[in-house]
Design a protein around this motif. Structure first.
Motif, short mmCIF file in Angstrom:
data_model
loop_
_atom_site.label_atom_id
_atom_site.label_comp_id
_atom_site.label_asym_id
_atom_site.label_seq_id
_atom_site.Cartn_x
_atom_site.Cartn_y
_atom_site.Cartn_z
N LYS A 19 -10.96 -19.47 2.07
CA LYS A 19 -11.82 -20.70 1.84
C LYS A 19 -11.47 -21.83 0.81
N GLY A 20 -11.09 -22.73 1.12
CA GLY A 20 -10.65 -23.80 0.22
C GLY A 20 -9.42 -23.85 -0.38
N LYS A 21 -8.45 -22.87 0.16
CA LYS A 21 -6.88 -22.40 -0.42
C LYS A 21 -5.98 -23.16 0.28
N ASP A 22 -5.13 -23.35 -0.24
CA ASP A 22 -3.93 -24.03 0.47
C ASP A 22 -2.58 -23.25 -0.06
N THR A 23 -1.37 -23.69 0.92
CA THR A 23 -0.32 -22.94 0.75
C THR A 23 0.59 -23.58 -0.48
N PRO A 24 1.50 -23.00 -1.17
CA PRO A 24 1.49 -21.62 -0.95
C PRO A 24 0.99 -20.68 -1.61
N GLY A 25 0.62 -19.39 -0.93
CA GLY A 25 -0.24 -18.37 -1.37
C GLY A 25 0.79 -17.10 -1.83
N VAL A 26 0.39 -16.49 -2.87
CA VAL A 26 1.08 -15.41 -3.19
C VAL A 26 0.06 -14.55 -4.20
N LYS A 27 0.10 -13.38 -3.57
CA LYS A 27 -0.91 -12.38 -3.99
C LYS A 27 -0.38 -11.14 -4.37
N TYR A 28 -0.75 -10.69 -5.61
CA TYR A 28 -0.38 -9.43 -6.04
C TYR A 28 -1.65 -8.09 -5.84
N LEU A 29 -1.11 -7.25 -4.86
CA LEU A 29 -2.01 -6.20 -4.49
C LEU A 29 -1.56 -4.92 -5.02
N GLU A 88 -4.40 3.99 -12.17
CA GLU A 88 -4.22 2.96 -11.18
C GLU A 88 -5.48 3.01 -10.53
N PRO A 89 -5.64 1.78 -9.96
CA PRO A 89 -6.92 1.20 -9.39
C PRO A 89 -7.28 2.20 -7.91
N LYS A 90 -8.58 2.26 -7.62
CA LYS A 90 -8.97 3.16 -6.61
C LYS A 90 -8.19 2.60 -5.11
N LYS A 91 -7.98 3.20 -4.12
CA LYS A 91 -7.29 2.61 -3.22
C LYS A 91 -8.26 2.19 -2.23
N VAL A 92 -8.19 0.87 -1.81
CA VAL A 92 -9.00 0.22 -1.01
C VAL A 92 -8.19 -0.55 0.26
N LYS A 93 -9.09 -0.89 1.35
CA LYS A 93 -8.60 -1.67 2.31
C LYS A 93 -8.54 -3.06 2.05
N SER A 94 -7.14 -3.62 1.97
CA SER A 94 -7.13 -5.23 1.81
C SER A 94 -7.38 -5.94 3.10
N GLY A 95 -7.34 -5.26 4.35
CA GLY A 95 -7.51 -6.10 5.68
C GLY A 95 -6.09 -6.50 6.10
N ASN A 96 -5.13 -6.14 5.36
CA ASN A 96 -3.69 -6.57 5.96
C ASN A 96 -3.13 -5.49 6.46
N ALA A 97 -3.47 -4.35 6.62
CA ALA A 97 -2.76 -3.26 7.03
C ALA A 97 -2.25 -3.51 8.70
N LYS A 98 -3.12 -4.31 9.35
CA LYS A 98 -2.80 -4.54 10.81
C LYS A 98 -1.48 -5.52 10.80
N PHE A 99 -1.01 -6.20 9.66
CA PHE A 99 0.09 -6.70 9.66
C PHE A 99 1.31 -5.74 9.13
N PHE A 100 1.09 -5.17 7.98
CA PHE A 100 1.98 -4.28 7.17
C PHE A 100 1.35 -3.01 7.11
N PRO A 101 1.70 -1.86 7.81
CA PRO A 101 0.94 -0.54 7.52
C PRO A 101 0.81 -0.12 6.11
N ASN A 102 1.83 -0.43 5.20
CA ASN A 102 1.79 0.32 4.06
C ASN A 102 1.53 -0.63 2.80
N ILE A 103 0.67 -1.72 3.16
CA ILE A 103 0.61 -2.98 2.30
C ILE A 103 -0.62 -2.17 1.14
N ASP A 104 -1.30 -1.43 1.55
CA ASP A 104 -2.29 -0.94 0.70
C ASP A 104 -2.00 0.16 -0.13
#
Length: 367
Positions: free
Chosen positions: A322-332, A231-247
């Protein structure tokens, strides 16, 4: 002859005036005129002004002032005070500046894609189309300048300033600048539903083995090595302030607008995928704070409820990218961005494609 010239002059004035008024009002509209001023003007700031270097602090003032000037010019072209000597030259100059900017943007982007923002999101227009529109408008104004008679008394200049300041003030009142005190608003826990599809499924990382403690100590190094390989090395996506277990582990993070039909379609497709395959990662949603009252209806149409948070319009566009629009779906995966779908064009969400990525091993992803 004079009557014909007068008829042509008024026709030109009405056409150019309508273009400016529509341009101003469209920047305050989402789907219909003036239906969502703050959302529309914030979108204009992020997609148009931020991209050319405007700061978050200055952009809100510049956008509202610019739209106010556009509205004022549209209205003032329908009156006679200082029309030939001042208003027409100023309007031509403004259009020439727009042409220069659009030409520069087109040159930098290397093509004619995207929305120039002339009519906001209400009437999308490519940079080349906007350049042509502005050139035609300049041509009409030059012809109008020649048709209008020269007058010794240009009229009352206070009418111009009054209309100008009233127009600018009106824009500030329609779309008040919101203080940047809070970048995001987390939904109350009672309003943040659990994933109604996966809540009954036992997460893989919660399964405990019966391995004795002594044996676990011996295999500690080996297990760490296996995790690093598989599995990939654990990094901070910057979304933990929204969902604590997101990373932690595999997650699907979505950026949706409650009233967006494309967002609802993407959410519905994700729900269908997760009903067919219970091993799919947990899904989390970041909603833009635009028509937030539609969130219950959003989940009803999606066919399931998911943990979510709500953030303000401008911060939402910023984290979307930047330059992106909705809907956004991201696989982390462990905070790493493996795949990102956004918008409704080339990079739009594709459930079948996402399913392929979700079932790829880390070794396959690195190839």
């Amino acid at each position: 002859m004079a009557t014909k010239k007068n008829y042509i002059a008024w026709s030109l004035r009405i056409i150019v005036s309508a273009l400016f008024i529509l341009s101003a009002l469209a920047k305050l509209s989402k789907g219909h005129l003036l239906d969502s001023p703050y959302f529309a003007i914030s979108t204009f700031e992020v997609k148009q002004l931020y991209t050319i270097g405007f700061s978050e602090g200055f952009a809100p003032y510049f956008s509202r002032t610019l739209i106010g000037i556009e509205l004022a010019l549209g209205l003032l072209l329908l009156q006679n005070n200082w029309l030939r000597k001042f208003l027409i030259p100023v309007t031509i100059t403004m259009l020439a500046v727009f042409i220069g900017h659009l030409t520069y943007v087109t040159f930098l982007s290397g093509g004619n894609s995207g929305n120039c923002g002339c009519f906001g999101e209400l009437l999308p227009m490519t940079p080349i189309e906007a350049i042509i529109k502005n050139i035609v408008a300049i041509g009409m104004l030059v012809y109008l300048y020649k048709l209008l008679p020269k007058v010794s008394n240009n009229g009352n200049f206070w009418i111009l300033t009054t209309v100008l300041f009233a127009s600018i003030l009106g824009i500030y009142m329609l779309a008040p600048i919101q203080p940047p005190a809070s970048n995001f608003t987390v939904s109350p826990m009672m309003e943040t539903p659990q994933d109604t599809i996966s809540e009954a499924v036992v997460p893989v990382d919660s399964i405990k083995t019966e391995t004795p403690i002594t044996e676990a100590k011996k295999d500690t190094i080996k297990k760490v090595e296996v995790e690093n390989i598989n599995e990939p090395k654990k990094v901070k996506s910057g979304n933990a302030k929204f969902f604590p277990n997101i990373d932690k582990g595999k997650k699907i993070l979505c950026y949706f607008v409650p009233g967006c039909d494309h967002c609802r379609a993407a959410a519905k497709e994700l729900t269908e995928m997760r009903k067919k395959d219970a091993t799919l990662p947990p899904l989390y949603v970041i909603f833009m704070n635009e028509e937030a009252d539609l969130i219950p209806d959003f989940f009803k149409e999606a066919g399931a409820t998911y943990p979510y948070t709500i953030i303000e319009v401008i911060p939402f566009w910023n984290i979307l990218g930047k330059g992106k629009d909705t809907p956004g779906v991201k696989y982390l995966w462990n905070g790493n961005e493996i795949k990102y779908y956004w918008g409704i064009s080339d990079d739009k969400f594709n459930g079948a494609d996402l399913n392929v990525y979700l079932h790829k091993s880390f070794a396959d992803l690195k190839k």
